[in-house]
Design a protein around this motif. Structure first.
Motif, PDB file in Angstrom:
ATOM      1  N   HIS A 241       7.800   0.030   1.805  1.00  0.00           N
ATOM      2  CA  HIS A 241       7.427   0.419   3.172  1.00  0.00           C
ATOM      3  C   HIS A 241       8.639   1.000   3.907  1.00  0.00           C
ATOM      4  N   ALA A 242       9.796   0.396   3.703  1.00  0.00           N
ATOM      5  CA  ALA A 242      11.012   0.914   4.332  1.00  0.00           C
ATOM      6  C   ALA A 242      11.330   2.326   3.843  1.00  0.00           C
ATOM      7  N   LYS A 243      11.136   2.579   2.555  1.00  0.00           N
ATOM      8  CA  LYS A 243      11.366   3.926   2.014  1.00  0.00           C
ATOM      9  C   LYS A 243      10.440   4.941   2.692  1.00  0.00           C
ATOM     10  N   LYS A 244       9.189   4.557   2.876  1.00  0.00           N
ATOM     11  CA  LYS A 244       8.233   5.445   3.524  1.00  0.00           C
ATOM     12  C   LYS A 244       8.707   5.799   4.935  1.00  0.00           C
ATOM     13  N   LEU A 245       9.186   4.800   5.683  1.00  0.00           N
ATOM     14  CA  LEU A 245       9.673   5.040   7.037  1.00  0.00           C
ATOM     15  C   LEU A 245      10.956   5.862   7.031  1.00  0.00           C
ATOM     16  N   LEU A 246      11.806   5.653   6.022  1.00  0.00           N
ATOM     17  CA  LEU A 246      13.036   6.447   5.908  1.00  0.00           C
ATOM     18  C   LEU A 246      12.710   7.920   5.671  1.00  0.00           C
ATOM     19  N   ILE A 247      11.742   8.174   4.806  1.00  0.00           N
ATOM     20  CA  ILE A 247      11.355   9.559   4.500  1.00  0.00           C
ATOM     21  C   ILE A 247      10.802  10.240   5.755  1.00  0.00           C
ATOM     22  N   GLU A 248      10.013   9.498   6.535  1.00  0.00           N
ATOM     23  CA  GLU A 248       9.453  10.072   7.765  1.00  0.00           C
ATOM     24  C   GLU A 248      10.547  10.365   8.790  1.00  0.00           C
ATOM     25  N   GLY A 249      11.614   9.560   8.790  1.00  0.00           N
ATOM     26  CA  GLY A 249      12.775   9.833   9.638  1.00  0.00           C
ATOM     27  C   GLY A 249      12.549   9.672  11.127  1.00  0.00           C
ATOM     28  N   LYS A 250      11.586   8.848  11.536  1.00  0.00           N
ATOM     29  CA  LYS A 250      11.285   8.702  12.960  1.00  0.00           C
ATOM     30  C   LYS A 250      12.005   7.521  13.607  1.00  0.00           C
ATOM     31  N   LEU A 251      12.421   6.528  12.819  1.00  0.00           N
ATOM     32  CA  LEU A 251      12.978   5.299  13.353  1.00  0.00           C
ATOM     33  C   LEU A 251      14.423   5.123  12.936  1.00  0.00           C
ATOM     34  N   THR A 252      15.174   4.371  13.735  1.00  0.00           N
ATOM     35  CA  THR A 252      16.518   3.987  13.310  1.00  0.00           C
ATOM     36  C   THR A 252      16.397   3.018  12.142  1.00  0.00           C
ATOM     37  N   ILE A 253      17.441   2.907  11.368  1.00  0.00           N
ATOM     38  CA  ILE A 253      17.399   2.043  10.191  1.00  0.00           C
ATOM     39  C   ILE A 253      17.252   0.581  10.582  1.00  0.00           C
ATOM     40  N   SER A 254      17.904   0.160  11.669  1.00  0.00           N
ATOM     41  CA  SER A 254      17.764  -1.233  12.097  1.00  0.00           C
ATOM     42  C   SER A 254      16.329  -1.533  12.520  1.00  0.00           C
ATOM     43  N   THR A 255      15.659  -0.586  13.183  1.00  0.00           N
ATOM     44  CA  THR A 255      14.273  -0.796  13.613  1.00  0.00           C
ATOM     45  C   THR A 255      13.322  -0.833  12.429  1.00  0.00           C
ATOM     46  N   LEU A 256      13.473   0.109  11.507  1.00  0.00           N
ATOM     47  CA  LEU A 256      12.551   0.140  10.370  1.00  0.00           C
ATOM     48  C   LEU A 256      12.763  -1.048   9.441  1.00  0.00           C
ATOM     49  N   SER A 257      13.991  -1.570   9.393  1.00  0.00           N
ATOM     50  CA  SER A 257      14.229  -2.752   8.553  1.00  0.00           C
ATOM     51  C   SER A 257      13.449  -3.949   9.091  1.00  0.00           C
ATOM     52  N   MET A 258      13.406  -4.091  10.423  1.00  0.00           N
ATOM     53  CA  MET A 258      12.643  -5.188  11.027  1.00  0.00           C
ATOM     54  C   MET A 258      11.142  -4.978  10.814  1.00  0.00           C
ATOM     55  N   GLU A 259      10.687  -3.742  10.951  1.00  0.00           N
ATOM     56  CA  GLU A 259       9.263  -3.446  10.764  1.00  0.00           C
ATOM     57  C   GLU A 259       8.829  -3.654   9.319  1.00  0.00           C
ATOM     58  N   GLY A 261       9.915  -6.164   7.486  1.00  0.00           N
ATOM     59  CA  GLY A 261       9.899  -7.591   7.184  1.00  0.00           C
ATOM     60  C   GLY A 261      11.237  -8.224   6.885  1.00  0.00           C
ATOM     61  N   PHE A 262      12.349  -7.491   7.110  1.00  0.00           N
ATOM     62  CA  PHE A 262      13.675  -8.051   6.850  1.00  0.00           C
ATOM     63  C   PHE A 262      14.224  -8.668   8.133  1.00  0.00           C
ATOM     64  N   ASN A 263      14.778  -9.883   7.994  1.00  0.00           N
ATOM     65  CA  ASN A 263      15.169 -10.627   9.190  1.00  0.00           C
ATOM     66  C   ASN A 263      16.461 -10.140   9.825  1.00  0.00           C
ATOM     67  N   ASN A 264      17.273  -9.394   9.071  1.00  0.00           N
ATOM     68  CA  ASN A 264      18.468  -8.797   9.676  1.00  0.00           C
ATOM     69  C   ASN A 264      18.880  -7.568   8.878  1.00  0.00           C
ATOM     70  N   LEU A 265      19.696  -6.729   9.522  1.00  0.00           N
ATOM     71  CA  LEU A 265      20.049  -5.441   8.936  1.00  0.00           C
ATOM     72  C   LEU A 265      20.871  -5.587   7.666  1.00  0.00           C
ATOM     73  N   SER A 266      21.822  -6.533   7.667  1.00  0.00           N
ATOM     74  CA  SER A 266      22.684  -6.677   6.492  1.00  0.00           C
ATOM     75  C   SER A 266      21.884  -7.119   5.272  1.00  0.00           C
ATOM     76  N   ASN A 267      20.890  -7.993   5.480  1.00  0.00           N
ATOM     77  CA  ASN A 267      20.031  -8.417   4.368  1.00  0.00           C
ATOM     78  C   ASN A 267      19.229  -7.231   3.834  1.00  0.00           C
ATOM     79  N   PHE A 268      18.724  -6.396   4.748  1.00  0.00           N
ATOM     80  CA  PHE A 268      17.967  -5.209   4.338  1.00  0.00           C
ATOM     81  C   PHE A 268      18.834  -4.266   3.504  1.00  0.00           C
ATOM     82  N   ILE A 269      20.051  -3.989   3.980  1.00  0.00           N
ATOM     83  CA  ILE A 269      20.937  -3.061   3.255  1.00  0.00           C
ATOM     84  C   ILE A 269      21.264  -3.616   1.877  1.00  0.00           C
TER      85      ILE A 269
END
Length: 296
Positions: A241-259, A261-269
């Protein structure tokens, strides 16, 4: 980056269309269409994009791409250099699933092909001796006419359907409408629950109760059907799901990581790098999509 809808220049007198392309480089960008596509690369190298999947391709690459799944075969930069003698060529077979009709696909003899077409919604890459056998059928297909073209298509799809040398490309998180399980009722309930709730923490006890199983029995059941633990599968859905949002390019990475299901940015990265061997920003640039803020 939004994929482009492509209306294919079909010969409307036929139900299946076959093309052989020979160009200095492939020119069709990131796109989708309602037709199912079989793509066999005769010459050329580059990067293949299918849904949220990205990897290099070379001569002999052979895939089937389901309806409306965004894709692109992008040649290496060397193909676009002035004076380059490189060539890109491929065979493409296009058809719509509707040519078989519901009655034909429901026949017991078509079960393998029915499951293949369902799996193709994620894109499928073939390898090994299966790829060689399927490629031979694709090249022979060009010479078929009339009813022989439909018969040959069924032979081609059956060879794909019975191959054990294949890889599904786009993730379940990207293509969240594809279920292919022998126990469809129970697994569909689990799958639906995951897709509805992956953006928040899901406890093992709650998802096992959806399946009507104890946590231990659920873990065994889930691994038998997906070849992954529940945690691994859930993480794949979130990354997809995060990849899909990255490809669309509409959200910041911190926002899309939360959307996702990741509880913090460092865990997502950390999870994203483990899955893709790339930073989120590197993955985004691969697709030609960028976001000006919060790139990591």
């Amino acid at each position: 980056m939004r994929p482009l809808f492509q209306e294919l220049p079909f010969n409307r007198a036929g139900s299946v269309n076959v093309y052989k392309e020979e160009l200095p480089a492939f020119i069709v960008p990131w796109h989708y269409h309602p037709e199912i596509e079989i793509m066999y690369i005769m010459e050329g190298t580059g990067t293949r994009f299918v849904g949220d999947h990205v990897e290099p391709y070379e001569e002999g690459d052979l895939c089937i791409i389901g309806p409306n799944l965004p894709h692109e075969w992008r040649n290496d930069d060397a193909f676009f250099q002035k004076g380059s003698n490189l060539k890109a060529s491929c065979f493409c077979v296009f058809f719509q699933q509707e040519i078989f009709g519901h009655t034909m696909l429901d026949m017991p003899e078509m079960e393998n092909i029915r499951h293949l077409l369902l799996r193709s919604e994620r894109g499928i890459k073939f390898s090994g001796t299966s790829r060689e056998r399927i490629a031979k059928l694709v090249k022979e297909y060009v010479f078929e006419k009339g009813a022989g073209r439909i018969a040959k298509l069924i032979t081609l799809l059956e060879a794909m359907a019975t191959s054990e040398e294949f890889e599904l490309l786009a993730s379940v998180g990207y293509c969240n409408n594809t279920i292919d399980s022998g126990d469809s009722g129970r697994f569909e309930a689990i799958y639906g629950y995951i897709m509805k709730n992956f953006s928040r923490p899901i406890r093992l006890e709650e998802v096992s109760s959806v399946a009507g199983l104890t946590p231990n029995a659920f873990c065994r059941y889930f691994r038998e059907r997906t070849k992954k633990t529940f945690v691994q599968y859930l993480n794949d859905v979130r990354i997809g799901h995060a990849k899909k949002l990255l490809i669309e390019g509409k959200l910041t990475i911190s926002t899309l990581s939360m959307e996702s299901g990741f509880n913090n940015l460092s865990n997502f990265i950390d999870q994203f790098k483990r899955s893709t061997k790339m930073l989120p920003s590197e993955y985004q640039r691969k697709f030609g999509a960028t976001h000006t803020r919060d790139l990591v």
